[in-house]
Design an enzyme around this catalytic site. Structure first.
Site, short mmCIF file in Angstrom:
data_model
loop_
_atom_site.label_atom_id
_atom_site.label_comp_id
_atom_site.label_asym_id
_atom_site.label_seq_id
_atom_site.Cartn_x
_atom_site.Cartn_y
_atom_site.Cartn_z
CB CYS A 1 -7.67 6.79 -4.29
SG CYS A 1 -6.11 7.69 -4.33
CB CYS B 1 12.35 0.70 -6.41
SG CYS B 1 12.85 1.27 -8.06
#
Length: 390
Positions: A54, A348
Protein backbone atom coordinates in the site's frame (compact mmCIF):
# COMPACT_ATOMS: atom_id res chain seq x y z
CA UNK A 1 32.12 -7.39 4.55
CA UNK A 2 28.98 -6.21 6.31
CA UNK A 3 27.77 -2.61 6.22
CA UNK A 4 25.60 -0.66 8.62
CA UNK A 5 22.65 1.53 7.67
CA UNK A 6 23.31 5.07 8.93
CA UNK A 7 20.34 7.09 7.63
CA UNK A 8 17.09 6.99 5.68
CA UNK A 9 16.99 8.64 2.25
CA UNK A 10 14.24 11.02 1.15
CA UNK A 11 12.24 8.22 -0.51
CA UNK A 12 12.57 5.90 2.47
CA UNK A 13 15.48 3.60 1.57
CA UNK A 14 18.16 2.84 4.13
CA UNK A 15 21.60 4.19 3.21
CA UNK A 16 24.99 2.84 4.26
CA UNK A 17 28.01 5.03 5.01
CA UNK A 18 29.37 4.15 1.56
CA UNK A 19 26.17 5.43 -0.06
CA UNK A 20 24.50 2.13 -0.99
CA UNK A 21 20.67 2.15 -0.82
CA UNK A 22 18.60 -0.73 0.55
CA UNK A 23 14.77 -0.69 0.60
CA UNK A 24 13.18 -1.32 4.01
CA UNK A 25 16.40 -0.91 5.93
CA UNK A 26 16.63 1.23 9.08
CA UNK A 27 19.54 2.99 10.81
CA UNK A 28 21.24 0.37 12.95
CA UNK A 29 20.43 -2.50 10.57
CA UNK A 30 23.37 -4.32 9.03
CA UNK A 31 23.64 -5.59 5.48
CA UNK A 32 25.01 -9.11 5.24
CA UNK A 33 27.38 -10.25 2.50
CA UNK A 34 24.48 -11.71 0.53
CA UNK A 35 22.59 -8.37 0.64
CA UNK A 36 20.04 -9.45 3.23
CA UNK A 37 19.03 -7.10 6.05
CA UNK A 38 19.85 -8.01 9.64
CA UNK A 39 17.40 -6.04 11.78
CA UNK A 40 18.82 -3.59 14.28
CA UNK A 41 17.29 -1.91 17.36
CA UNK A 42 15.15 0.54 15.35
CA UNK A 43 13.62 -2.03 12.98
CA UNK A 44 10.04 -2.83 14.00
CA UNK A 45 7.43 -5.27 12.73
CA UNK A 46 5.01 -3.36 10.44
CA UNK A 47 1.55 -3.40 12.05
CA UNK A 48 -0.51 -3.53 8.82
CA UNK A 49 -1.05 -6.53 6.54
CA UNK A 50 -0.97 -4.23 3.48
CA UNK A 51 2.56 -2.94 4.09
CA UNK A 52 4.62 -2.48 1.95
CA UNK A 53 2.26 -2.90 -1.03
CA UNK A 54 0.00 0.00 0.00
CA UNK A 55 1.28 3.42 -0.96
CA UNK A 56 -0.33 5.03 2.07
CA UNK A 57 2.76 4.22 4.18
CA UNK A 58 6.44 3.87 3.33
CA UNK A 59 8.04 3.56 6.79
CA UNK A 60 5.99 1.21 8.97
CA UNK A 61 9.16 -0.81 9.58
CA UNK A 62 10.80 2.20 11.33
CA UNK A 63 10.31 2.79 15.07
CA UNK A 64 9.35 6.20 16.44
CA UNK A 65 12.87 7.22 17.47
CA UNK A 66 14.32 6.59 14.01
CA UNK A 67 11.24 8.08 12.32
CA UNK A 68 11.60 11.31 14.31
CA UNK A 69 15.30 11.44 13.44
CA UNK A 70 14.37 10.98 9.78
CA UNK A 71 11.97 13.94 9.82
CA UNK A 72 14.58 16.18 11.47
CA UNK A 73 17.30 15.00 9.08
CA UNK A 74 15.14 15.76 6.02
CA UNK A 75 14.84 19.36 7.16
CA UNK A 76 18.48 19.71 8.22
CA UNK A 77 19.64 18.24 4.91
CA UNK A 78 17.45 20.57 2.85
CA UNK A 79 18.73 23.61 4.77
CA UNK A 80 22.35 22.45 4.51
CA UNK A 81 22.09 22.41 0.72
CA UNK A 82 21.68 26.20 0.97
CA UNK A 83 24.36 26.66 3.62
CA UNK A 84 21.85 27.11 6.44
CA UNK A 85 21.95 25.68 9.96
CA UNK A 86 19.44 26.15 12.76
CA UNK A 87 18.11 24.55 15.93
CA UNK A 88 15.76 21.72 15.02
CA UNK A 89 13.38 20.96 17.85
CA UNK A 90 12.01 17.60 18.92
CA UNK A 91 9.73 16.30 16.14
CA UNK A 92 6.05 15.82 16.89
CA UNK A 93 4.62 12.51 15.63
CA UNK A 94 0.88 12.17 15.16
CA UNK A 95 -0.28 8.86 16.66
CA UNK A 96 -1.60 5.94 14.60
CA UNK A 97 -5.22 6.15 13.43
CA UNK A 98 -5.35 9.94 13.67
CA UNK A 99 -5.55 11.06 10.03
CA UNK A 100 -8.79 13.00 9.59
CA UNK A 101 -8.65 13.40 5.81
CA UNK A 102 -7.65 11.12 2.96
CA UNK A 103 -8.09 10.58 -0.77
CA UNK A 104 -8.78 6.98 -1.79
CA UNK A 105 -9.01 5.47 -5.25
CA UNK A 106 -11.81 3.16 -6.36
CA UNK A 107 -12.38 0.84 -9.34
CA UNK A 108 -15.15 -1.55 -10.41
CA UNK A 109 -13.73 -5.03 -11.08
CA UNK A 110 -16.32 -7.54 -12.23
CA UNK A 111 -19.27 -7.32 -9.86
CA UNK A 112 -17.40 -5.63 -7.02
CA UNK A 113 -15.52 -2.44 -6.32
CA UNK A 114 -12.12 -2.04 -4.71
CA UNK A 115 -11.24 1.00 -2.65
CA UNK A 116 -7.98 2.09 -1.07
CA UNK A 117 -4.65 3.78 -1.64
CA UNK A 118 -2.64 3.15 -4.79
CA UNK A 119 0.21 0.69 -4.53
CA UNK A 120 3.64 2.23 -4.15
CA UNK A 121 4.76 3.69 -7.52
CA UNK A 122 1.77 2.07 -9.23
CA UNK A 123 -1.81 2.77 -10.28
CA UNK A 124 -2.98 -0.56 -8.84
CA UNK A 125 -5.36 -0.08 -5.91
CA UNK A 126 -4.78 -1.90 -2.64
CA UNK A 127 -8.26 -2.89 -1.44
CA UNK A 128 -8.14 -1.80 2.21
CA UNK A 129 -9.10 -4.40 4.80
CA UNK A 130 -7.35 -2.62 7.64
CA UNK A 131 -5.66 0.76 8.08
CA UNK A 132 -3.45 2.03 10.87
CA UNK A 133 -3.34 5.69 9.82
CA UNK A 134 -6.99 6.69 9.21
CA UNK A 135 -9.23 7.72 12.05
CA UNK A 136 -11.63 4.89 12.95
CA UNK A 137 -14.62 6.95 11.79
CA UNK A 138 -13.13 7.19 8.30
CA UNK A 139 -12.03 3.58 8.04
CA UNK A 140 -15.46 2.41 9.23
CA UNK A 141 -16.88 3.80 5.97
CA UNK A 142 -14.53 1.85 3.68
CA UNK A 143 -16.54 -1.39 3.67
CA UNK A 144 -19.94 0.33 3.21
CA UNK A 145 -18.44 2.50 0.44
CA UNK A 146 -17.08 -0.61 -1.28
CA UNK A 147 -20.62 -2.03 -1.41
CA UNK A 148 -22.12 1.30 -2.52
CA UNK A 149 -19.58 1.83 -5.29
CA UNK A 150 -20.06 -1.73 -6.49
CA UNK A 151 -23.66 -0.75 -7.20
CA UNK A 152 -22.97 2.70 -8.68
CA UNK A 153 -19.83 2.23 -10.77
CA UNK A 154 -19.83 0.78 -14.26
CA UNK A 155 -17.43 -2.10 -15.02
CA UNK A 156 -13.79 -1.02 -15.29
CA UNK A 157 -14.71 2.52 -14.31
CA UNK A 158 -12.98 4.20 -11.42
CA UNK A 159 -13.08 7.33 -9.35
CA UNK A 160 -11.84 9.04 -6.24
CA UNK A 161 -13.24 9.14 -2.72
CA UNK A 162 -12.25 12.04 -0.49
CA UNK A 163 -12.97 11.65 3.22
CA UNK A 164 -12.70 14.29 5.92
CA UNK A 165 -13.83 14.60 9.53
CA UNK A 166 -16.13 17.56 10.11
CA UNK A 167 -17.77 18.68 13.35
CA UNK A 168 -20.98 16.90 12.31
CA UNK A 169 -19.36 13.63 11.20
CA UNK A 170 -17.72 12.34 8.03
CA UNK A 171 -17.71 14.52 4.92
CA UNK A 172 -17.55 12.46 1.69
CA UNK A 173 -16.80 13.65 -1.83
CA UNK A 174 -17.16 11.21 -4.75
CA UNK A 175 -15.29 12.22 -7.90
CA UNK A 176 -15.92 10.51 -11.21
CA UNK A 177 -18.74 8.38 -9.80
CA UNK A 178 -21.91 8.70 -11.89
CA UNK A 179 -25.30 8.74 -10.19
CA UNK A 180 -27.88 8.27 -12.91
CA UNK A 181 -31.57 7.50 -12.53
CA UNK A 182 -33.99 7.37 -9.64
CA UNK A 183 -32.75 4.03 -8.33
CA UNK A 184 -29.15 5.28 -8.02
CA UNK A 185 -30.32 8.47 -6.31
CA UNK A 186 -32.39 6.48 -3.83
CA UNK A 187 -29.46 4.12 -3.16
CA UNK A 188 -27.14 7.03 -2.45
CA UNK A 189 -29.68 8.80 -0.25
CA UNK A 190 -30.26 5.66 1.82
CA UNK A 191 -26.49 5.24 2.20
CA UNK A 192 -26.10 8.80 3.51
CA UNK A 193 -28.86 8.42 6.08
CA UNK A 194 -27.79 4.96 7.23
CA UNK A 195 -24.17 6.05 7.69
CA UNK A 196 -25.22 9.35 9.29
CA UNK A 197 -22.90 11.35 7.06
CA UNK A 198 -22.27 15.01 7.66
CA UNK A 199 -22.33 15.57 3.91
CA UNK A 200 -22.15 13.72 0.61
CA UNK A 201 -20.96 15.63 -2.44
CA UNK A 202 -20.57 14.57 -6.06
CA UNK A 203 -18.17 15.76 -8.75
CA UNK A 204 -19.17 14.24 -12.08
CA UNK A 205 -16.85 16.43 -14.12
CA UNK A 206 -18.38 19.88 -13.65
CA UNK A 207 -17.18 20.61 -10.15
CA UNK A 208 -18.36 19.36 -6.75
CA UNK A 209 -21.95 19.83 -5.62
CA UNK A 210 -23.54 18.86 -2.32
CA UNK A 211 -25.95 15.93 -2.69
CA UNK A 212 -26.79 15.44 0.98
CA UNK A 213 -26.21 17.91 3.84
CA UNK A 214 -28.77 17.82 6.66
CA UNK A 215 -27.17 20.78 8.46
CA UNK A 216 -24.40 23.16 7.41
CA UNK A 217 -21.02 21.44 7.75
CA UNK A 218 -18.31 23.09 9.85
CA UNK A 219 -14.79 22.48 11.09
CA UNK A 220 -13.70 23.90 14.44
CA UNK A 221 -10.42 25.85 14.24
CA UNK A 222 -8.95 27.37 17.41
CA UNK A 223 -12.26 26.79 19.16
CA UNK A 224 -14.35 28.51 16.48
CA UNK A 225 -16.63 26.67 14.01
CA UNK A 226 -15.92 27.64 10.40
CA UNK A 227 -18.06 26.65 7.42
CA UNK A 228 -16.25 23.83 5.61
CA UNK A 229 -16.40 24.20 1.81
CA UNK A 230 -16.52 20.99 -0.21
CA UNK A 231 -13.00 19.64 -0.62
CA UNK A 232 -11.45 22.39 1.50
CA UNK A 233 -7.98 21.93 2.98
CA UNK A 234 -7.63 20.79 6.59
CA UNK A 235 -4.42 19.89 8.38
CA UNK A 236 -4.10 16.10 8.30
CA UNK A 237 -4.47 15.56 12.06
CA UNK A 238 -5.96 17.60 14.88
CA UNK A 239 -2.90 17.16 17.07
CA UNK A 240 -0.59 18.16 14.22
CA UNK A 241 -2.66 21.26 13.62
CA UNK A 242 -2.43 22.16 17.31
CA UNK A 243 1.36 21.78 17.33
CA UNK A 244 1.76 23.91 14.20
CA UNK A 245 -0.59 26.57 15.60
CA UNK A 246 1.34 26.64 18.87
CA UNK A 247 4.60 27.10 16.98
CA UNK A 248 3.10 29.94 14.96
CA UNK A 249 1.73 31.63 18.09
CA UNK A 250 5.14 31.36 19.76
CA UNK A 251 6.78 33.05 16.77
CA UNK A 252 4.10 35.75 16.66
CA UNK A 253 4.32 36.47 20.39
CA UNK A 254 2.35 39.53 21.46
CA UNK A 255 2.36 41.24 18.08
CA UNK A 256 -0.47 43.69 17.55
CA UNK A 257 -0.50 43.63 13.73
CA UNK A 258 -0.12 40.29 11.96
CA UNK A 259 -0.57 39.21 8.34
CA UNK A 260 -1.56 35.59 7.69
CA UNK A 261 -0.73 34.77 4.07
CA UNK A 262 -2.15 31.70 2.30
CA UNK A 263 -4.58 31.74 5.21
CA UNK A 264 -7.00 29.03 4.04
CA UNK A 265 -9.95 28.70 6.42
CA UNK A 266 -8.06 30.51 9.18
CA UNK A 267 -6.13 27.66 10.80
CA UNK A 268 -3.63 30.18 12.14
CA UNK A 269 -5.45 33.50 11.72
CA UNK A 270 -8.10 32.44 14.23
CA UNK A 271 -5.43 31.70 16.84
CA UNK A 272 -3.58 35.00 16.53
CA UNK A 273 -3.76 37.99 18.90
CA UNK A 274 -4.29 41.64 18.00
CA UNK A 275 -5.28 42.93 14.57
CA UNK A 276 -5.10 40.23 11.89
CA UNK A 277 -5.11 40.53 8.12
CA UNK A 278 -5.61 37.32 6.14
CA UNK A 279 -5.02 36.77 2.41
CA UNK A 280 -6.25 33.67 0.57
CA UNK A 281 -6.82 32.76 -3.10
CA UNK A 282 -9.76 30.39 -2.57
CA UNK A 283 -12.99 32.36 -2.73
CA UNK A 284 -14.93 29.76 -0.74
CA UNK A 285 -12.35 29.80 2.04
CA UNK A 286 -12.36 33.60 2.12
CA UNK A 287 -16.14 33.72 2.51
CA UNK A 288 -16.07 31.05 5.23
CA UNK A 289 -13.40 32.90 7.23
CA UNK A 290 -15.20 36.23 6.86
CA UNK A 291 -18.40 34.75 8.25
CA UNK A 292 -16.61 33.00 11.11
CA UNK A 293 -14.48 35.97 12.18
CA UNK A 294 -15.76 39.39 11.04
CA UNK A 295 -12.99 41.10 13.05
CA UNK A 296 -10.31 39.62 10.77
CA UNK A 297 -9.59 41.67 7.65
CA UNK A 298 -9.85 38.96 4.98
CA UNK A 299 -8.83 39.64 1.37
CA UNK A 300 -9.40 37.44 -1.67
CA UNK A 301 -5.91 37.61 -3.18
CA UNK A 302 -3.66 35.39 -5.30
CA UNK A 303 -0.27 35.83 -3.62
CA UNK A 304 1.57 34.22 -6.53
CA UNK A 305 0.33 36.80 -8.98
CA UNK A 306 0.01 39.68 -6.54
CA UNK A 307 2.21 39.24 -3.45
CA UNK A 308 2.19 41.91 -0.76
CA UNK A 309 4.81 44.50 -1.66
CA UNK A 310 7.34 46.07 0.70
CA UNK A 311 5.06 49.03 1.37
CA UNK A 312 2.13 46.81 2.38
CA UNK A 313 4.37 44.60 4.52
CA UNK A 314 5.47 47.68 6.49
CA UNK A 315 2.03 47.65 8.15
CA UNK A 316 2.76 44.43 10.08
CA UNK A 317 4.85 43.36 13.08
CA UNK A 318 4.80 39.69 12.06
CA UNK A 319 3.97 37.77 8.89
CA UNK A 320 2.67 34.20 8.97
CA UNK A 321 2.72 32.18 5.78
CA UNK A 322 1.70 28.61 4.98
CA UNK A 323 1.97 28.18 1.20
CA UNK A 324 1.37 25.05 -0.91
CA UNK A 325 4.21 22.65 -1.70
CA UNK A 326 5.62 25.01 -4.33
CA UNK A 327 6.60 27.45 -1.59
CA UNK A 328 6.23 31.21 -1.84
CA UNK A 329 9.16 32.49 -3.89
CA UNK A 330 7.43 35.67 -5.09
CA UNK A 331 6.13 36.65 -1.66
CA UNK A 332 9.36 35.69 0.09
CA UNK A 333 11.38 37.92 -2.23
CA UNK A 334 9.34 40.91 -1.06
CA UNK A 335 9.60 39.78 2.57
CA UNK A 336 13.39 39.58 2.26
CA UNK A 337 13.45 43.22 1.17
CA UNK A 338 11.08 44.29 3.97
CA UNK A 339 11.65 45.34 7.58
CA UNK A 340 9.11 42.95 9.12
CA UNK A 341 10.73 41.92 12.46
CA UNK A 342 9.50 38.29 12.56
CA UNK A 343 8.19 35.69 10.16
CA UNK A 344 6.45 32.41 11.05
CA UNK A 345 6.75 30.08 8.07
CA UNK A 346 4.83 26.77 7.91
CA UNK A 347 5.60 24.33 5.12
CA UNK A 348 4.87 20.83 3.83
CA UNK A 349 7.99 20.70 1.64
CA UNK A 350 11.49 20.97 3.16
CA UNK A 351 13.06 21.62 -0.27
CA UNK A 352 11.04 24.72 -1.14
CA UNK A 353 11.17 25.83 2.51
CA UNK A 354 14.96 25.75 2.41
CA UNK A 355 14.99 27.62 -0.90
CA UNK A 356 12.81 30.36 0.57
CA UNK A 357 14.82 30.36 3.81
CA UNK A 358 17.94 31.10 1.78
CA UNK A 359 16.22 34.09 0.17
CA UNK A 360 15.24 35.38 3.61
CA UNK A 361 18.75 34.80 4.97
CA UNK A 362 20.22 36.77 2.08
CA UNK A 363 17.82 39.57 3.06
CA UNK A 364 19.13 39.67 6.62
CA UNK A 365 16.83 37.20 8.40
CA UNK A 366 18.03 34.51 10.80
CA UNK A 367 16.20 31.20 11.12
CA UNK A 368 15.86 30.88 14.90
CA UNK A 369 14.34 27.38 15.07
CA UNK A 370 12.30 24.77 13.23
CA UNK A 371 9.73 22.30 14.62
CA UNK A 372 9.21 19.13 12.50
CA UNK A 373 5.69 17.67 12.51
CA UNK A 374 4.93 14.16 11.28
CA UNK A 375 1.21 14.36 10.54
CA UNK A 376 1.38 11.74 7.79
CA UNK A 377 2.35 8.84 10.02
CA UNK A 378 4.89 6.39 8.54
CA UNK A 379 5.18 8.35 5.29
CA UNK A 380 8.06 10.29 3.78
CA UNK A 381 5.95 13.46 3.96
CA UNK A 382 7.42 16.12 6.29
CA UNK A 383 5.76 19.23 7.70
CA UNK A 384 7.41 21.98 9.72
CA UNK A 385 7.07 25.41 11.27
CA UNK A 386 9.93 27.83 11.78
CA UNK A 387 10.64 31.32 13.09
CA UNK A 388 12.70 33.95 11.25
CA UNK A 389 13.89 37.15 12.92
CA UNK A 390 15.53 40.34 11.65
Amino acid sequence: MTETIVRIAARGEGVTESGRHFPFAVPGDTIANDGSIVAGPHHQVPPCRHFPACGGCQLQHVDDAAYGDYLAARIAGALAQHGLVTKIREPHLSPPRSRRRASLRTLKLGQRAVIGFNSARSNQIVDLRECHILRPELFALVAPLRELLGALLKPRRGGEVQLAMADQGVDVLLKGVGVEGLAAIETLTEFCTQQQLARMSLDQGLGPEAFYEPVPVTATLSGRPVALPIGAFLQATEDGEAVLAAAVCEAVGEATRTADLFAGLGTFALALPGQVYAAEASRDAVLALKRAAPAIAVEHRDLYRRPLDVGELANFDVVVLDPPRAGAAEQVANLAASAVPRIAYVSCNPATYARDAKTLADGGYALAWVRPVGQFRWSTHVELAGCFTK
